[in-house]
Design an enzyme around this catalytic site. Sequence first.
Site, PDB file in Angstrom:
ATOM      1  N   LYS A 277      12.969  15.014   1.278  1.00 42.13           N
ATOM      2  CA  LYS A 277      12.241  14.796   1.273  1.00 42.13           C
ATOM      3  C   LYS A 277      12.007  13.125   0.344  1.00 42.13           C
ATOM      4  CE  LYS A 277       7.530  15.812  -0.324  1.00 42.13           C
ATOM      5  NZ  LYS A 277       6.672  16.962  -1.545  1.00 42.13           N
ATOM      6  N   ASP A 282       2.761  11.385  -4.463  1.00 41.11           N
ATOM      7  CA  ASP A 282       1.946  12.657  -3.781  1.00 41.11           C
ATOM      8  C   ASP A 282       0.904  12.826  -4.044  1.00 41.11           C
ATOM      9  OD1 ASP A 282       1.304  14.928  -2.422  1.00 41.11           O
ATOM     10  OD2 ASP A 282       2.728  15.915  -3.512  1.00 41.11           O
ATOM     11  N   LYS A 289      -4.690  15.982  -5.870  1.00 35.70           N
ATOM     12  CA  LYS A 289      -4.578  16.867  -7.100  1.00 35.70           C
ATOM     13  C   LYS A 289      -5.074  16.287  -8.061  1.00 35.70           C
ATOM     14  CE  LYS A 289       0.740  16.666  -5.911  1.00 35.70           C
ATOM     15  NZ  LYS A 289       1.110  18.085  -5.778  1.00 35.70           N
ATOM     16  N   ASP A 300       8.183  12.346  -6.072  1.00 35.04           N
ATOM     17  CA  ASP A 300       8.050  13.159  -5.066  1.00 35.04           C
ATOM     18  C   ASP A 300       8.881  13.261  -3.823  1.00 35.04           C
ATOM     19  OD1 ASP A 300       7.370  15.745  -4.478  1.00 35.04           O
ATOM     20  OD2 ASP A 300       5.828  15.007  -2.941  1.00 35.04           O
ATOM     21  N   ASP A 359      -2.114  19.126   0.552  1.00 35.75           N
ATOM     22  CA  ASP A 359      -1.758  18.558  -0.500  1.00 35.75           C
ATOM     23  C   ASP A 359      -0.104  19.295  -0.251  1.00 35.75           C
ATOM     24  OD1 ASP A 359      -0.033  17.594  -3.086  1.00 35.75           O
ATOM     25  OD2 ASP A 359      -1.074  19.622  -4.309  1.00 35.75           O
ATOM     26  N   ARG A 363       6.197  19.578   3.706  1.00 38.23           N
ATOM     27  CA  ARG A 363       6.803  20.682   4.801  1.00 38.23           C
ATOM     28  C   ARG A 363       6.668  20.112   6.138  1.00 38.23           C
ATOM     29  NH1 ARG A 363       3.748  25.710   2.634  1.00 38.23           N
ATOM     30  NH2 ARG A 363       3.809  24.458   0.316  1.00 38.23           N
TER      31      ARG A 363
END
Length: 509
Positions: A277, A282, A289, A300, A359, A363
């Site tokens: 990833k 992020d 967030k 991230d 968020d 995936r």
Amino acid sequence: MIHTEVVVSTEDPISFKGDLLVCFVASGRKDSLDCDKRILQVVYEIQQLGDFSAKENECILLYPSQHPKLLNSSAKRVLVIGLGEGKKKRSEAELAELFRLAGGTISSYCEKYKVSDMMISAGPDLGFNQAQLAESLIEGVLLGDYRFSRFKKKDEKEKPYVGIEKILVSAVGWKVKSTALRRAVKKGAYTAVSANEARNMANEPGNHWTATHFAEYAKTMADELNLKCKTLNKAEMSKLGMGGILAVNQGSSEPPKLVVLEHNPKNSKKTILLIGKGLTFDSGGVSLKPAAGMQDMKYDMCGGAAVLGAMRAIAADKPRIRVVAIVPATDNMAGSAALKPGDIIKHYNGLTSEIVNTDAEGRLILADALAYGIEKYNPDCVVDVATLTGAVIIGLGHHYTGLLSNDDKLAGRLLEAGDRAGEPVWRLPLGKEYSKQIESKVADIKNAGGRPGGTSTAAAYLEHFVGETPWAHLDIAGTAWDFTEKTYIPKGPSGIMVRTLVQLVRDWR
Ligand code: BES
Ligand code: MN
Ligand code: ZN
């Protein structure tokens, strides 16, 4: 790339004149100590005082100029490191960790005393392949001797410590041929440097490490190390239908990249696919967030850094199997074109997904990369590495990387590789109960399954994109930084999973 010169030398340690000489002591039965006979007397006296008992990682620092008769060394300092009981039964993994930790201890003394050249003498025989001990030791020293100060003002008067410049490993006393010792020391060095490179990428802030930087870095690495490199840009991803990566990138002004690096030897019969990833920042997107701690989300991309770091060591190892690394890279921002909760997207393999939380973006980019990589490279197994869920920190703290897999054999290999590398891994469940949590009323799946079992529902999402291919997912959200305190793990990004992936490939049969 290696700023430290590591050399195997035939010089007798006692005649070494540099900043620091390192010696090892193991304890034996009753009061006996096992070490170089010439330091034994001094160490024994200190032991008799009750100040030292050769426990694991216990240290004494000696100044030969203060003990001219007793210690016939010419070094400025002598560091004596305890290794615990010499006769204790230890596994290969435990011994490797013991020596890596000793290596980390050495590097912290080097920092404290601004050591630039040192010599390491042979350790006592612990009934183990001494080349492997030397490898772990050098690995530990170089992992510990890491600092990132690119953005700090240079002090004109006081030069900052830049790290160890030269390490001599004395071949005297090692129960192994010096060619084997040379090879081992070199392997330990480039393995550590590979992990340090991953730490460097992670330490670069989001404005200095974008998807484009990932692509440029991989290209440079490929030229330097004889790997094959290919990157897909936004237009190519659109054409291929990589709706996950594009959706996450929608709110950003930085273009996304999908970076592929390949080690492809002639006549290879197996392919391992590694996916990391590469989320360069992020923010959470529209599902923003909280502000506190958000700066850590520059990390991230540690999964992407880990697979590129691993490729560096793999390029040096030159295994006879094909290894392909893929990094889907973008940031997750909340610009006016950003993805919104409620939107439905379509992944590379045709599955549609209802976005319930922007968020849960990792995936989305991994799903496309998994489906694409498996279709394109037809691997024998695929391993993805990602800072995927806060839930894994709740479950395992900062001590274990979470492992989820559809294949017991691959899971077993990773548990073992992690153990050998000193990067512990703990398996968590997959199953239909978790898959049910991500069923959607309006699309094939949805991208979040609520708080319970967050690590497993995230993996259940990825599972939809791997088909029958043996697959393992490593959730490094708890270990990519703030990892368990260890002598060879400095504060900040740990470079976790670089050495585990390298070990996995080394042990592949
Ligand atoms: N990158 C984060 C996960 C993360 C959190 C890594 C803390 C390291 C430290 C990931 O993209 C994320 O935001 N996950 C969400 C998923 C949720 C919305 C289903 C999470 O874990 O809260
Ligand atoms: Mn997120
Ligand atoms: Zn994320």
